[in-house]
Design an enzyme around this catalytic site. Structure first.
Site, PDB file in Angstrom:
ATOM      1  CB  CYS A   2      34.834  32.744  -1.720  1.00 33.02           C
ATOM      2  SG  CYS A   2      35.109  31.568  -3.041  1.00 33.02           S
ATOM      3  NE  ARG A  26      33.661  32.407   4.093  1.00 37.34           N
ATOM      4  CZ  ARG A  26      32.855  31.432   4.549  1.00 37.34           C
ATOM      5  NH1 ARG A  26      32.875  31.144   5.837  1.00 37.34           N
ATOM      6  NH2 ARG A  26      32.069  30.766   3.747  1.00 37.34           N
ATOM      7  CD1 TRP A  73      40.692  27.332  -0.953  1.00 34.54           C
ATOM      8  CD2 TRP A  73      38.848  26.300  -1.662  1.00 34.54           C
ATOM      9  NE1 TRP A  73      40.941  25.993  -0.962  1.00 34.54           N
ATOM     10  CE2 TRP A  73      39.832  25.329  -1.412  1.00 34.54           C
ATOM     11  CE3 TRP A  73      37.613  25.861  -2.119  1.00 34.54           C
ATOM     12  CZ2 TRP A  73      39.617  23.969  -1.584  1.00 34.54           C
ATOM     13  CZ3 TRP A  73      37.381  24.509  -2.303  1.00 34.54           C
ATOM     14  CH2 TRP A  73      38.393  23.586  -2.051  1.00 34.54           C
ATOM     15  CG  ASN A  99      31.146  31.345  -0.170  1.00 29.04           C
ATOM     16  OD1 ASN A  99      31.814  30.478  -0.733  1.00 29.04           O
ATOM     17  ND2 ASN A  99      30.718  31.211   1.078  1.00 29.04           N
ATOM     18  N   GLY A 100      30.095  30.046  -3.182  1.00 27.53           N
ATOM     19  CA  GLY A 100      29.264  28.847  -3.381  1.00 27.53           C
ATOM     20  C   GLY A 100      29.537  28.263  -4.757  1.00 27.53           C
ATOM     21  CD  GLU A 480      43.469  16.569  14.197  1.00 29.97           C
ATOM     22  OE1 GLU A 480      42.807  16.124  13.231  1.00 29.97           O
ATOM     23  OE2 GLU A 480      43.751  17.777  14.298  1.00 29.97           O
ATOM     24  CE  LYS A 484      45.301  20.767  12.994  1.00 35.02           C
ATOM     25  NZ  LYS A 484      44.225  19.902  12.679  1.00 35.02           N
ATOM     26  CD  GLU A 487      45.267  21.312   8.672  1.00 30.14           C
ATOM     27  OE1 GLU A 487      44.482  21.843   7.885  1.00 30.14           O
ATOM     28  OE2 GLU A 487      44.920  20.884   9.770  1.00 30.14           O
ATOM     29  CG  HIS A 503      50.118  -6.142   7.907  1.00 36.06           C
ATOM     30  ND1 HIS A 503      50.243  -7.515   7.878  1.00 36.06           N
ATOM     31  CD2 HIS A 503      49.920  -5.812   9.204  1.00 36.06           C
ATOM     32  CE1 HIS A 503      50.091  -8.005   9.105  1.00 36.06           C
ATOM     33  NE2 HIS A 503      49.905  -6.989   9.930  1.00 36.06           N
ATOM     34  CE  LYS A 598      38.915  27.234  11.605  1.00 34.47           C
ATOM     35  NZ  LYS A 598      39.837  26.270  12.222  1.00 34.47           N
TER      36      LYS A 598
HETATM   37  C1  AGP Z   1      41.330  20.992  10.275  1.00 32.92           C
HETATM   38  O1  AGP Z   1      42.660  21.302  10.672  1.00 32.92           O
HETATM   39  C2  AGP Z   1      41.072  21.297   8.839  1.00 32.92           C
HETATM   40  N1  AGP Z   1      41.246  22.684   8.617  1.00 32.92           N
HETATM   41  C3  AGP Z   1      39.808  20.716   8.276  1.00 32.92           C
HETATM   42  O2  AGP Z   1      40.054  19.333   8.157  1.00 32.92           O
HETATM   43  C4  AGP Z   1      38.482  20.873   9.072  1.00 32.92           C
HETATM   44  O3  AGP Z   1      38.557  20.131  10.266  1.00 32.92           O
HETATM   45  C5  AGP Z   1      37.352  20.303   8.214  1.00 32.92           C
HETATM   46  O4  AGP Z   1      37.255  21.077   7.049  1.00 32.92           O
HETATM   47  C6  AGP Z   1      35.992  20.274   8.931  1.00 32.92           C
HETATM   48  O5  AGP Z   1      35.607  21.584   9.233  1.00 32.92           O
HETATM   49  P1  AGP Z   1      34.410  21.787  10.286  1.00 32.92           P
HETATM   50  O6  AGP Z   1      34.885  21.243  11.601  1.00 32.92           O
HETATM   51  O7  AGP Z   1      34.183  23.269  10.319  1.00 32.92           O
HETATM   52  O8  AGP Z   1      33.199  21.025   9.786  1.00 32.92           O
END
Ligand code: AGP
Length: 603
Positions: A2, A26, A73, A99-100, A480, A484, A487, A503, A598
């Site tokens: 958060c 966040r 969050w 936050n936590g 990757e 992208k 998400e 397979h 994020k």
């Molecule tokens: C990436 O597009 C995502 N938002 C997420 O997977 C991110 O890469 C992951 O949470 C790791 O974050 P960091 O690189 O800050 O450790």
């Protein structure tokens, strides 16, 4: 994770709301604000959803000279108004944003809060209720009560607490979740992230784990939970505010995609001399060169960057390299070699899953190196060594420029260590030149973004699922690329080793299923063309993204030629743009996809 923000000593409403808007990356499931005008009037407003909903709910006369706010969050309890922060105690005297995760909140609830009427199902309310109970039962001041409560807590927290009988104080505490103090003239600020209040001050103090504080508009008191006083050093944050604005772009994601060529050029200047020799801290190069095995730990996109890093380290430095999800390794530690070195990849430097592994490495005295975009982050500070990604603030939740920066810095490291070990591959690798070509290549892809948007609209928008397939270095890239797309556009997408499809998973291929084929691996290119035929035969719509020397006439996107080990730097940009346009043209919030945040500072 958060975002929390607090201000004391000046009109608080706009500062808190702007701070929350800047912290929405966040988490944005719900939000809330508490204001106190120090004249006996207090205002509490909470809402589900975004900060704009919160603003719309507030009354014009709500203002204060002290305020705290929270954007959430959800970890414990659904996103509802009752579960939104600030959480308060049953006599509505104490207000807290957090936050936590309080791991032992149930135990605390059963032990100390029998008979207390709870209004939410959050772990945070347990803490604020506990502080209130201690103040009332032990007749102590709120700061003493907060310290006593935290002595019972297991977990992570960044906390701001207000007592409406002492509203000219902010009580703060930090453990594992980030918390900064912003210093002003006649006012002070507290925030999860210094960028969120950069318009108010550039002077900051980073709180450290286990520290608590009593903040007024003119005074900062910080001590350890154990009682010893702390005299923290402040620093000036050197970030141009324009770096955290969208400029002419519709979304940060597109801005950050377009910044990638200059990020590579900046990294070239930072880590390579004019002859292309690496400029890396000798201690780092020596520590890695003596390793008999490298272990890369990360999450999400950074994990995918680690998979490419493995290929770079094994080819140029000839050191066996393992890549693990930090979240798994934290509790199921890998079998280690005699001379391991741990590498952490993290854009935020605050990912809780990665921090768990680092704590274990520290206990076992395993040398560690963090590559991060936030130099003073926890993973940077706690590791043996750190290297900056220098990508500039990455605001969009979907990581783009940090990923390519991670690849570039891994390439620099692989070359530096390989040269120290006198491997020909490293010596002959003209990285400076290759990164320059990659930067140009990215610019070429970006200049063709209209065509990529058309591919997204034609093949991806109408579909509920999609596949990326690749072989060799294109396999980690497929992972990757899939992340992208899914998400930000919510199209269910899988990245696959191309030959693996037959397979089992090929059963999912239907008429018009989009299959995006990555063709950069010369060793398996012909075999991949066969895999493409296999899915075409079952009705798939194939989109081929191929290096020019491997391209066929009808391929959809042709990539400029660059060193094989750097091809992900260019092909990932096509995937980033496909994801961006699929999301944007579905009318979604590209920068803040649903359910995400994020920086994932909870496990
Ligand atoms: C990436 O597009 C995502 N938002 C997420 O997977 C991110 O890469 C992951 O949470 C790791 O974050 P960091 O690189 O800050 O450790």
């Amino acid at each position: 994770m958060c975002g929390i923000v607090g201000v004391i000593g000046k009109s608080a409403k706009e500062i808190v709301l702007n701070g929350l808007t800047n912290l929405e990356y966040r988490g944005y499931d719900s939000a809330g604000i508490y204001l106190n005008d120090l004249q006996g009037h207090q205002y509490l407003t909470k809402t589900v959803g975004r900060i704009n909903n919160l603003k719309a709910k507030m009354l014009p006369d709500e203002e204060g000279l002290v305020g705290i706010g929270h954007t959430r969050w959800a970890t414990h309890g659904k996103p509802t108004v009752n579960n939104a922060h600030p959480q308060f105690d049953q006599i509505k005297r104490f207000y807290m944003v957090h936050n936590g995760v309080i791991e032992n909140y149930q135990e605390l609830k059963e032990k100390y809060l029998k008979g207390v009427e709870l209004q939410s199902n959050t772990d945070t309310e347990i803490l604020v209720q506990l502080v209130s109970q201690i103040v009332q039962k032990k007749q102590v001041d709120p700061f003493t009560a907060l310290k006593a409560a935290l002595a019972e807590v297991r977990g992570s927290y960044a906390i701001i607490l207000i007592d409406n009988l002492k509203p000219d104080h902010l009580f703060i505490a930090k453990n594992k979740s980030p918390l900064m103090l912003g210093l002003g003239k006649g006012f002070n600020l507290v925030a999860s992230d210094s960028l969120s209040v950069l318009d108010q001050t550039k002077e900051f103090i980073d709180l450290q784990d286990g520290e608590v504080g009593d903040i007024t508009k003119n005074h900062i008191h910080i001590e350890k939970l154990t009682g010893e006083k702390v005299t923290p050093k402040s620093y000036q944050l050197k970030i141009d505010p324009s770096q955290v604005s969208k400029g002419p772009y519709d979304f940060y994601m597109l801005k950050e995609i377009c910044e990638q060529p200059n990020v590579l050029r900046r990294l070239t200047q930072l880590y390579l001399d004019e002859n292309g020799n690496p400029q890396v801290d000798q201690q780092i190069t020596s520590v890695l060169a003596q390793a008999d095995h490298l272990y890369i730990f990360a999450a999400g996109t950074s994990y995918h960057a680690g998979l490419v890093g493995k290929l770079l380290f094994e080819h140029f430095a000839q050191i066996p390299t393992e890549v693990d999800f930090a979240s798994e390794a934290g509790y199921h530690f890998p079998m280690l070699s005699q001379k391991p070195v741990f590498i952490f990849l993290s854009q935020s430097g605050e990912t809780a899953d990665s921090r768990v592994v680092l704590q274990e490495a520290i206990k076992r005295k395993i040398p560690s190196l963090t590559l991060t975009n936030v130099p003073n982050s926890t993973l940077a500070r706690e590791a043996s060594y750190a290297m900056a990604l220098e990508a500039g603030p990455e605001i969009a939740v979907a990581s783009t420029k940090a990923y390519t920066a991670q690849l570039a810095v891994e390439a620099v490291l692989a070359k530096a260590v390989g040269m120290k070990l006198q491997h020909k591959e490293a010596h002959d690798f003209d990285l400076r030149h290759e990164l320059a070509i990659a930067a140009e290549g990215i610019e070429q892809i970006i200049s063709a973004k209209a065509k990529i948007e058309q591919v997204a609209n034609t093949y991806l928008l109408p579909s509920r699922n999609a596949f990326y397939i690749g072989r060799g270095i294109d396999y980690p890239l497929a992972l990757e690329a899939a992340l992208k797309l899914k998400e930000v556009s919510y199209i269910q997408t899988e990245g696959f080793a191309a030959a693996e499809l037959k397979h089992g998973t090929i059963s999912l291929i239907e008429q018009k299923t989009p299959v995006i084929a990555l063709v950069n691996d010369p060793v398996t290119a012909d075999l991949l063309r066969g895999n493409i035929q296999e899915v075409l035969a079952r009705g798939a719509n194939v989109i081929a993204i191929a290096s020019e020397q491997l391209a066929h006439e009808n391929d959809d996107v042709i990539l400029p030629t660059v060193n094989y080990y750097l091809t992900p730097l260019i092909s990932v940009v096509v995937a980033q743009l496909l994801a961006y346009y699929a999301s944007k043209n579905k009318g979604l919030d590209v920068d803040k996809p649903r359910n995400l945040a994020k920086s994932v500072t909870v496990e």
